[in-house]
Design an enzyme around this catalytic site. Structure first.
Site, mmCIF file in Angstrom:
data_model
loop_
_atom_site.group_PDB
_atom_site.id
_atom_site.type_symbol
_atom_site.label_atom_id
_atom_site.label_comp_id
_atom_site.label_asym_id
_atom_site.label_seq_id
_atom_site.Cartn_x
_atom_site.Cartn_y
_atom_site.Cartn_z
ATOM 1 N N LYS A 29 80.895 117.558 54.000
ATOM 2 C CA LYS A 29 81.573 116.577 53.039
ATOM 3 C C LYS A 29 82.415 117.649 52.080
ATOM 4 C CE LYS A 29 78.999 112.457 53.597
ATOM 5 N NZ LYS A 29 77.851 112.929 54.343
HETATM 6 C C1 LIG Z 1 77.721 112.265 55.355
HETATM 7 C C2 LIG Z 1 77.118 112.787 56.630
HETATM 8 C C3 LIG Z 1 77.128 112.663 58.053
HETATM 9 C C4 LIG Z 1 77.766 111.272 58.273
HETATM 10 O O1 LIG Z 1 79.073 111.225 58.103
HETATM 11 P P1 LIG Z 1 79.795 109.839 58.053
HETATM 12 O O2 LIG Z 1 81.222 110.482 57.736
HETATM 13 O O3 LIG Z 1 79.113 108.961 57.132
HETATM 14 O O4 LIG Z 1 79.750 109.233 59.494
HETATM 15 C C5 LIG Z 1 76.474 113.258 58.774
HETATM 16 N N1 LIG Z 1 75.714 114.588 58.688
HETATM 17 C C6 LIG Z 1 75.679 114.837 57.433
HETATM 18 C C7 LIG Z 1 74.978 116.331 57.025
HETATM 19 C C8 LIG Z 1 76.210 114.140 56.412
HETATM 20 O O5 LIG Z 1 76.269 114.586 54.951
#
Ligand SMILES: *Cc1c(COP(=O)(O)O)cnc(C)c1O
Length: 454
Positions: free
Chosen positions: A110
């Protein structure tokens, strides 16, 4: 380039407007009016550095932003990543690679979106001479990444709702141990979906939004999706040209934001053969991609908590493309889903997606066998991607969404290894500052009002 709502209820807006608004006023999500065809251009991006590739890509969308300014936001956003490749592609074996998306400040993918979004907000505040309040809900990593994207920036307060006790201790520390005065982690009782529900209510109050300069930082923000398109393209270009059409991306999925970005890049001309939606035991999307029925279940807390989601907010963007932009259809489906918790959708065949679900009982075993086979340690989210049965002749790229050191208990149980990271060790010495709150929209609004930037 203009951006429209998936529900069709707003006039097309500019990039800056779509980013600063977050959720569209009609309750829909912003999408580009038209996806550009970049197939030829993309093949000429081979060899570019990560930020250079981003600048080329984003300039097709941020057409209302001066190019020097765009460049500055991108260069600043990725300067703090601790790998020179930003998103390094590690080869594990013949036809198998892992795209490491955990080299940013909070060690999860993210950061790619939120470091950039933080820079965009900073420019916006300067442009409008008006402070803003940023509100988000998190199942763990979004909150930490958002906070680190906005930490200490002038003219912004950041409020993050998270389910108390349901994010990992280290994720909580990343949110609550920042020592920054503009950061307010709000600990609520309940699940991530409860947090997201209150958040939607707060955003539904147009007067309040205007009063506080409220902005969303959830995975619904358009800039996040665009930022995430870039690493798919970057990874694809690391594969020899003659094999690129055989790439299958395997994406650990919760809110559908990450995998949607890959699919949009594909629609814009990035070479690939398909995408695997890899869920944990919260498998609403796996059920959809195997049956066509989209139906909520109860959230079951898992070893991969950032995927503990039953309502995948970005899925609406996919539906919009699925019906060629027929926003009245999208609106009626979303209404039906909101009222009954289920909806029958057209069969998802032929759209390049397959899916898997991995329950908690399997995760440790996968981490152990990946370690034994490849001498490589994956975190519990990435482990869900390894449950996909690879196909002969394909180039499989598994997206690694978090650094294993964020989930030390699971890793140690699975492999006996103690995995650490210096940035996490530092946090352990710091004081936790959080604000427990009952998650009603009135409470949240009152809290925000009394903690706006001065
Ligand atoms: C947010 C997250 C996900 C999922 O991502 P999405 O965009 O919600 O599908 C998977 N793995 C980690 C470590 C995350 O922080």
């Amino acid at each position: 380039m203009k951006f429209v709502s998936t529900r069709g209820g707003v006039e097309p807006v500019s990039f800056q407007k779509a980013v600063s608004t977050g959720l569209a006023p009609d309750g829909g999500l912003f999408v580009p009016e038209k996806l550009p065809d970049l197939a030829t251009e993309i093949s000429s991006w081979e060899g570019l550095s990560y930020p250079e590739l981003c600048i080329r890509l984003f300039s097709h969308f941020a057409t209302d932003t001066d190019s020097a300014e765009l460049r500055e936001t991108v260069e600043n956003a990725y300067a703090s990543f601790d790998d020179p490749e930003t998103a390094p592609l590690r080869r594990l074996g013949e036809g198998l690679s892992v795209l490491e998306l955990f080299h940013g400040p909070t060690l999860a993918f993210k950061d790619f979106a939120l470091q950039w979004l933080g820079e965009l907000y900073e420019k916006q505040i300067a442009r409008d001479s008006r402070s803003i309040a940023v509100l988000g809900a998190t199942s763990g990593d979004t909150g930490a990444a958002a906070i680190h994207g906005l930490l200490g920036k002038e003219g912004v307060s950041i409020f993050i709702l998270y389910p108390d006790g349901r994010v990992s201790p280290l994720q909580e520390r990343q949110m609550t141990c920042t020592e920054a005065e503009n950061v307010f982690p709000l600990a609520i009782q309940g699940s991530f979906d409860d947090a997201q529900k209150s958040l939607k209510e707060v955003f539904g109050d147009q007067d309040f939004r205007a009063e506080c300069g409220l902005s969303a930082v959830n995975s619904i923000n358009l800039a996040r999706i665009l930022a995430q398109c870039a690493y798919y393209i970057y990874a694809a270009l690391k594969i020899p040209a003659e094999r690129r059409e055989k790439i299958r991306f395997v994406v650990p999925t919760g809110n559908f934001g990450n995998v949607l970005a890959g699919w949009m890049a594909y629609r814009m001309g990035m070479p690939a053969s398909g995408f695997v939606v890899a869920t944990n035991q919260n498998d609403i999307l796996h059920r959809f991609f195997s049956t066509g029925r989209y139906e909520v279940g109860d959230v079951r807390p898992s070893l991969a908590p950032s995927m503990d989601i039953q309502v995948a907010s970005n899925f609406e963007r996919f539906l919009y493309y699925r019906v060629d932009g027929d926003s009245s259809k999208v609106s009626s489906w979303m209404k039906e889903f909101a009222s009954s918790g289920r909806v029958e959708l057209p069969a998802p065949e032929g759209w390049g997606f397959t899916s898997t679900a991995t329950d908690d009982g399997e995760i440790e075993g996968i981490i152990r066998s990946v370690h034994q086979e490849f001498d490589y340690v994956v975190d519990p989210h990435t482990a869900c991607g390894f449950s996909w049965d690879r196909r002969e002749g394909e180039e499989t790229i598994i997206l690694s969404t978090a650094h294993p050191a964020k989930f030390p208990e699971t890793i140690e149980k699975a492999t006996g290894l103690v995995v650490t990271h210096p940035s996490l060790e530092e946090l352990k010495a710091k004081k936790i500052v959080k604000f427990p709150i009952e998650a009603t929209s009135t409470n949240i609004q009152d809290f925000i009002r009394s903690h706006l930037p001065s």
